[in-house]
Scaffold this active site. Structure first.
Site, PDB file in Angstrom:
ATOM      1  N   SER A 253       1.080   1.108  -2.536  1.00  0.00           N
ATOM      2  CA  SER A 253       1.489   0.236  -1.427  1.00  0.00           C
ATOM      3  C   SER A 253       2.211   0.982  -0.317  1.00  0.00           C
ATOM      4  O   SER A 253       2.462   0.402   0.747  1.00  0.00           O
ATOM      5  CB  SER A 253       2.396  -0.877  -1.954  1.00  0.00           C
ATOM      6  OG  SER A 253       3.561  -0.333  -2.552  1.00  0.00           O
TER       7      SER A 253
ATOM      8  N   GLU B 168      -6.157  -2.621   3.125  1.00  0.00           N
ATOM      9  CA  GLU B 168      -5.793  -1.540   4.036  1.00  0.00           C
ATOM     10  C   GLU B 168      -6.414  -0.232   3.549  1.00  0.00           C
ATOM     11  O   GLU B 168      -6.119   0.219   2.438  1.00  0.00           O
ATOM     12  CB  GLU B 168      -4.266  -1.358   4.085  1.00  0.00           C
ATOM     13  CG  GLU B 168      -3.522  -2.490   4.752  1.00  0.00           C
ATOM     14  CD  GLU B 168      -2.021  -2.257   4.730  1.00  0.00           C
ATOM     15  OE1 GLU B 168      -1.373  -2.530   5.754  1.00  0.00           O
ATOM     16  OE2 GLU B 168      -1.478  -1.816   3.693  1.00  0.00           O
TER      17      GLU B 168
ATOM     18  N   ASN C 210       3.138  -4.132   5.415  1.00  0.00           N
ATOM     19  CA  ASN C 210       4.543  -4.099   5.011  1.00  0.00           C
ATOM     20  C   ASN C 210       5.468  -3.919   6.206  1.00  0.00           C
ATOM     21  O   ASN C 210       6.546  -4.519   6.272  1.00  0.00           O
ATOM     22  CB  ASN C 210       4.779  -2.978   4.005  1.00  0.00           C
ATOM     23  CG  ASN C 210       4.287  -3.335   2.613  1.00  0.00           C
ATOM     24  OD1 ASN C 210       4.197  -4.506   2.268  1.00  0.00           O
ATOM     25  ND2 ASN C 210       3.955  -2.335   1.825  1.00  0.00           N
TER      26      ASN C 210
END
Length: 312
Positions: free
Chosen positions: A116, A148, A187
């Site tokens: 992530s 992503e 994020n």
């Protein structure tokens, strides 16, 4: 095509399900047999739910016929064109795994990580140079469309474009992030809004409940169908510039974790997993709450598939 997913924890089974629904042969591998069996069961239950809601055409059994589970990494990756690493975010585990994969995988196999935030191709520059990059899925991966794809200057453009097209064929919405910026894209955007929300809560301007209502009933309500730049076009860029000039100087720009969060962490109030965070949770109803969340997301997915807002 054979796809191998390494790791049957929180994300692995859902990622495996994506490729099953895309018609591929999938091997889910893990060191723990029980984790594999539980992962297989969760995939089957998810497929059954999707079938009942008319999200997928075929019965769960048809998709499951193309799934294999194995504790043997060598057997799992043999002949795989795509290998997806979904193991814990620990460098020692990843380093050991990549050493094995380099020897066991096909020479032309594409290997991606679901990390992530870690710039893994830069941390391991000699591992499958060009054909190793990041494919970051979002939980639950079998439902949330976005993926992503994060690359750097050494990544082969052909490899990224190939995976982008394959993901699109599986019904996903991939984007390409050119460079390993901290947190990648989603994020960073989420945290920018979270920082301001925590600041407003800390000042006593508004309650956590009303902030959540704001997210769901205004920002989130239209964000699935109208992106940031599309919204600015509809508002008018002259108006956007005027409002930005007024509000930007007043936004929170703190660079440390807000005290309201660190205090809750120190008190052991970590959220739903401990029974209390910003809200209190009845642990006896945890499964019910989780299932309701999945049902709502699946209904959203049906609308997404019907209207394809990304085409706007």
């Amino acid at each position: 095509m054979k796809v191998t997913v390494i790791g049957a924890g929180v994300m692995g089974p859902g990622i495996a399900q994506i490729w099953l629904m895309g018609g591929h042969e999938v091997v889910l591998t893990d060191l723990v047999q029980k984790a594999l069996e539980e992962g297989k069961e969760s995939i089957y239950n998810s497929l059954q739910t999707m079938k009942a809601m008319d999200i997928i055409e075929n019965d769960a059994e048809l998709y499951m016929s193309k799934l294999e589970i194995s504790t043997s990494l060598e057997q799992a990756v043999k002949g795989a064109k795509l290998v997806i690493e979904v193991v814990p975010e620990r460098m020692d585990i990843k380093q050991q795994l990549y050493g094995q994969l380099d020897k066991l995988c096909e020479k032309d196999a594409i290997i991606v990580s679901n990390t992530s935030s870690l710039p893994l191709p830069e941390i391991f520059p000699n591992f499958r140079t060009g054909k190793f990059f990041v494919a970051h899925f979002f939980n639950p991966p079998q439902i949330l469309p976005l993926v992503e794809l994060v690359r750097n200057e050494t990544t082969e453009t052909e490899a990224v474009e190939w995976l982008r097209k394959e993901l699109e064929l599986c019904g996903k919405t991939p984007i390409v992030v050119n460079g390993f910026i901290k947190g990648f894209l989603v994020n960073r955007m989420q945290l920018a809004m979270t920082r301001e929300a925590l600041n407003l809560l800390d000042q006593g301007v508004v309650s956590a409940e009303d902030l959540d209502k704001t997210t769901m009933a205004a920002v989130g309500f239209k964000s699935a169908w109208q992106g940031i730049f599309n919204t600015m076009d509809f508002v008018g860029l002259d108006t956007v510039a005027f409002v930005n000039n007024i509000i930007f100087p007043d936004l929170c720009n703190d660079t440390s974790v807000p005290k309201i969060v660190t205090d809750k962490v120190s008190e052991g109030k970590l959220g739903i997993k401990t029974g209390e965070g910003f809200y209190k949770y009845d642990q006896g109803k945890r499964e019910e709450v989780t299932q309701k969340r999945l049902t709502v997301l699946l209904e959203q997915l049906k609308l997404w598939n019907k209207y394809k807002p990304c085409d706007v």
